[in-house]
Design an enzyme around this catalytic site. Structure first.
Site, PDB file in Angstrom:
ATOM      1  N   GLU A  98       1.837  -9.739   3.317  1.00  0.00           N
ATOM      2  CA  GLU A  98       1.668 -10.822   2.653  1.00  0.00           C
ATOM      3  C   GLU A  98       0.396 -10.949   1.908  1.00  0.00           C
ATOM      4  OE1 GLU A  98       2.367 -14.318   5.042  1.00  0.00           O
ATOM      5  OE2 GLU A  98       4.518 -13.928   4.817  1.00  0.00           O
ATOM      6  N   LYS A 148       0.773  -0.951  -0.061  1.00  0.00           N
ATOM      7  CA  LYS A 148       0.243   0.007  -0.075  1.00  0.00           C
ATOM      8  C   LYS A 148       0.939   1.204  -0.040  1.00  0.00           C
ATOM      9  CE  LYS A 148      -2.829   1.158   3.525  1.00  0.00           C
ATOM     10  NZ  LYS A 148      -4.271   0.899   4.117  1.00  0.00           N
ATOM     11  N   ASP A 175     -12.990  -1.039  11.113  1.00  0.00           N
ATOM     12  CA  ASP A 175     -13.480  -1.085   9.708  1.00  0.00           C
ATOM     13  C   ASP A 175     -14.084  -2.243   9.276  1.00  0.00           C
ATOM     14  OD1 ASP A 175     -13.799   0.376   7.457  1.00  0.00           O
ATOM     15  OD2 ASP A 175     -11.495   0.228   6.869  1.00  0.00           O
TER      16      ASP A 175
END
Lengths: 514, 297
Positions: free
Chosen positions: A289, A201, A331
């Site tokens: 991963e 990310k 979340d």
């Protein structure tokens, strides 16, 4: 070299897949829930007002005018909210490569000057408050749609600045095209030099600084926060939202949280948390991963027995994390799970995690204990007051308080199989926004528990979507520190056999029992 | 002449947004008069649009004959939001639509202008809206405001880009009827022109009243009303000192902190605008063309 096969990048923060629709259960199950406590203050991003002709007009009302919940105004949406609710954060984003951001200036133009902040607060608000009107959801989802991916060159610049080497050297193989959007970044696939398939990310350059600066304009944020409930402390609510957003800007914190959950659930029979690759994770790049599995939308087509097992694992994950790790992953939306059958679930995205102190968690445990197990109304009320959900000395009978709160514990009141349904959800939501109830005026959601409302609006919505059946009470008893009941399901048996003993050694000290 | 009161400003954002969307074509046959590589397109993407628009109206109103034309002929009092939306639609069309559509819109404006004529009661001078001198003033005030506001609240424009912008905008002036060769084609020419018009400018009662309305429009949607205070401050502080003095307005100096606050408010306003139907898509159509134009072949 073979390209890694990817179903879902494990760190794809904001990548929104699936999407809740239809009825959902919003139950405050178990002890947990806090949020339930009050028919108050939520946060609505925009309000709907009558137009000149008396016709409801999608008025921008803009602003996060919202965060104003609404005891009063919210009541208007309450009946339709569960059906319509689909948080902006769940919006499926199409990656518009033709609009790719080429430079840091492009990023600033897209996410600078409050837009990034509105997006983040909006995302959080959508879970904290389901009084969101359709116009609010539209504005938020537009804002999210308005963020294109970075160009491959721009993403590579960020990676190089963070890891000291261009991505082609930092990784054995790097896919320059992002596979998913995250709220303030995007996800790329890669293979590490030691051969692991990973999801990387990458944060938009400059975004953390601009969001942090914009969060400093408390006056403007406060002006946009409209709180009509008399007892809601706007500054406290804002402070909590600001702190959580600031935390999300630093990927090192997300990596820490993911490591924390991964370590605790290592060896768990059905819960998997992908490992973080430490040496390739920094403030603005996080490498984890790569996980593979079915998305939430696929799960919907699986047999009910499979859906029940998946729901059970999610339920166990949420409440074990809360009671044993004193942590809540805020979340719980459908894009953050991958399903493998047999109740096995991979949990993704730890960007928004709230850690609780023992004194914050204790009243929650006690509330569940006194209303569900000990059946001691006065003790229940005392804990409600101690946690700040109910103003002490409110001129209400304890029976009124119990009647008001009871619906939030309906799924764990009795030990029997129970199916999460949309009807139940509606009942809870109605109660939540019931301004006519005398208790509402004295109820509030303290800052520490703001995030827990996502249990109502996110988790239970999800379980309702799955029409999941289980003996939730029996599962809760396994987890409740004041019961620590025996395994009640095959997953519970497997946990006890292979995981619980080692987990107990890793968990923070258990809550005191008063 | 100034007896009637003004209508409310409700729906300002919705209608301006719809007007903007209507001006941005989906599949244009050509790039219009500016095109995706132009400074004009870059300028229109600036957050400061609302402040620039307000400042430009405040400048334009200082010409007694221009103001008299609006005051005596426009539906501005009965439908201020509709008038502002029409201006938005016109500007979007001129900027982004294909040439035929832009020419058509301009022809319509020129046609309307032929009916706008009269005598200014204050100066006693006759006026016609199609008078090149008035058209030029309106044009120059708009162009100069865009540059001034971008310099204050947006990303400052390089001197070269400022010159290019002024030069690009000449065609906009000519579209509404300014004769070729009259409109300034560089920043220096623009400044010289503005200085030359100064002696004619004054704040008439009609100007004062119209601008007082604009700065504090009644009936503005509640949330917009709150941020309008900052938009208003931004426009007033961005005015040249002499213009601010003509109106008798006072604006505390712009500190870096205050500047940032105005930018943040503009960002919020922009987010609200983005929530209106079609705005995101229209912006994406423009952005995609700009990105494609910027990519090396």
């Amino acid at each position: 070299m073979k390209r890694p096969r990817v179903a879902r990048a494990s760190t794809a923060g904001g990548a929104r897949a699936g999407g809740l629709s239809g009825a959902r259960v919003t139950a405050l199950a178990g002890a947990a829930t806090a949020g339930a406590a009050a028919g108050v203050a939520a946060v609505a991003l925009l309000r709907r007002r009558a137009g000149p002709l008396g016709q409801p007009n999608l008025r921008v009302s803009r602003g996060l005018a919202a965060l104003g919940l609404v005891a009063r105004g919210g009541a208007r949406y309450a009946s339709s909210a569960p059906r319509l609710f689909a948080a902006a954060g769940e919006h499926r984003q199409q990656l518009r490569h033709d609009l790719a951001l080429q430079t840091a200036e492009d990023v600033a133009a897209t996410l600078g000057t409050m837009k990034g902040v509105l997006m983040k607060l909006g995302q959080m608000a959508s879970y904290v408050d389901n009084g969101l009107s359709p116009s609010v959801r539209r504005t938020l989802s537009r804002l999210q749609d308005s963020v294109p991916p970075m160009s491959p060159e721009l993403a590579a610049q960020v990676v190089e600045a963070e890891l000291g080497r261009p991505p082609e050297r930092a990784f054995a193989r790097w896919d320059p095209e992002p596979i998913a959007a995250a709220s303030i970044g995007q996800v790329h696939r890669a293979i590490t030099h030691d051969g692991r398939a990973v999801a990387v990310k990458v944060q938009y350059p400059g975004i953390a600084e601009t969001i942090a600066a914009d969060l400093g304009n408390v006056a403007l944020l406060r002006r946009m926060l409209r709180v009509t409930a008399p007892s809601q402390d706007v500054d406290a609510l804002l402070a909590e939202l600001r702190e959580r957003v600031l935390e999300e800007l630093d990927y090192r914190r997300e990596a820490d949280n993911q490591r924390f959950f991964a370590a605790y659930y290592a060896g768990h029979p059905t819960i998997t948390v992908p490992a973080i690759v430490d040496e390739l994770s920094t403030r603005r790049v996080v490498t984890s991963e790569l996980a593979d599995g079915a998305r939430f939308a696929e799960l919907a087509s699986w047999p009910q027995a499979e859906r029940d097992l998946a729901a059970e694992t999610i339920y166990r994950f949420v409440f074990r994390s809360l009671y044993e790790l004193r942590a809540f992953n805020g979340d719980p939306h459908p894009g953050n799970y991958l399903f493998h059958g047999g109740g096995k679930v991979t949990f993704l995205d730890f960007g928004l995690v709230r850690h609780f102190t023992p004194s914050e968690l204790q009243p929650l445990a006690n509330m569940a204990r006194y209303v569900c197990v000990e059946r001691d109304p006065e003790a229940f009320r005392r804990n409600l007051e101690q946690a700040g959900f109910l103003r002490p000395g409110a001129p209400l009978s304890t029976q009124q308080v119990i009647d008001y709160m009871a619906v939030f514990y309906d799924t764990v009141r009795e030990s029997r199989p129970l199916t999460m349904t949309g009807d139940y959800s509606s009942a809870v939501v109605r109660r939540f926004f019931d301004v006519r109830n005398p208790v509402t005026a004295y109820a509030r959601i303290p800052r520490s528990y703001v995030i827990l409302q996502r249990i109502n609006l996110g988790l239970f919505g999800l379980l309702g979507e799955l029409t999941a059946t289980a003996n939730w009470r029996a599962i809760a008893e396994e987890i409740w520190p004041f019961v620590l009941g025996p395994p009640s399901t095959p997953i519970g048996e497997a946990e006890t056999a292979s995981w619980v003993p080692q987990a107990r050694r890793k968990a923070p000290p258990p809550l005191a029992l008063d | 002449m100034t007896a009637e009161s003004y209508a409310t400003a409700a729906g300002l954002i919705e209608r301006s947004a719809a007007a903007y969307v209507s001006g941005v074509p989906e599949r244009p046959a050509d790039d219009g008069f500016f095109g995706p590589a132009s400074v004009t397109w870059k300028m229109s993407a600036d957050l400061g649009g609302p402040v620039a628009g307000l400042r430009s109206l405040m400048m334009q109103a200082l010409h007694p004959l221009a103001m008299a034309g609006v005051d005596q002929h426009s539906t501005w009092r009965q439908d201020p939001v509709g008038r502002l939306a029409a201006i938005s639609a016109y500007l979007a069309t001129i900027s982004f639509a294909e040439r035929a559509a832009a020419e058509q819109a301009a022809a319509r404006v020129r046609r309307i202008h032929t009916h706008v004529r009269g005598v200014d009661e204050i100066t006693g001078r006759p006026y016609e809206a199609s008078d090149p001198a008035l058209l030029l003033w309106i044009h120059a005030a708009l162009v100069e405001s865009a540059l001034a506001v971008r310099g204050l609240f947006g990303t400052p424009v390089s001197p070269q880009d400022a010159d290019r912008y002024v030069a690009e905008m000449v065609v906009a002036a000519e579209l509404v009827g300014v004769p070729a060769g009259l409109a300034p084609s560089s920043a220096a020419e623009l400044d010289a022109y503005l200085a030359s018009v100064r002696p004619e400018l004054r704040c008439t009662p009609a100007a004062r009243e119209s601008m007082a309305y604009l700065l504090d429009p009644p009936g503005l949607d509640e949330d917009v009303a709150e941020i309008w205070q900052d938009i208003r401050y931004g426009a007033v502080v961005a005015l040249p000192d002499w213009a601010r003095e003509m109106y008798g307005y006072d604006a505390p100096p712009l500190t870096p902190g205050r500047r940032e606050e105005i930018r943040q408010v503009l960002g919020v306003l922009d987010a609200l605008y983005l929530g209106e139907p079609g705005v995101l898509e229209a912006r994406q159509r423009i952005a995609a063309r700009m990105r494609a134009a910027a990519r090396p072949a």
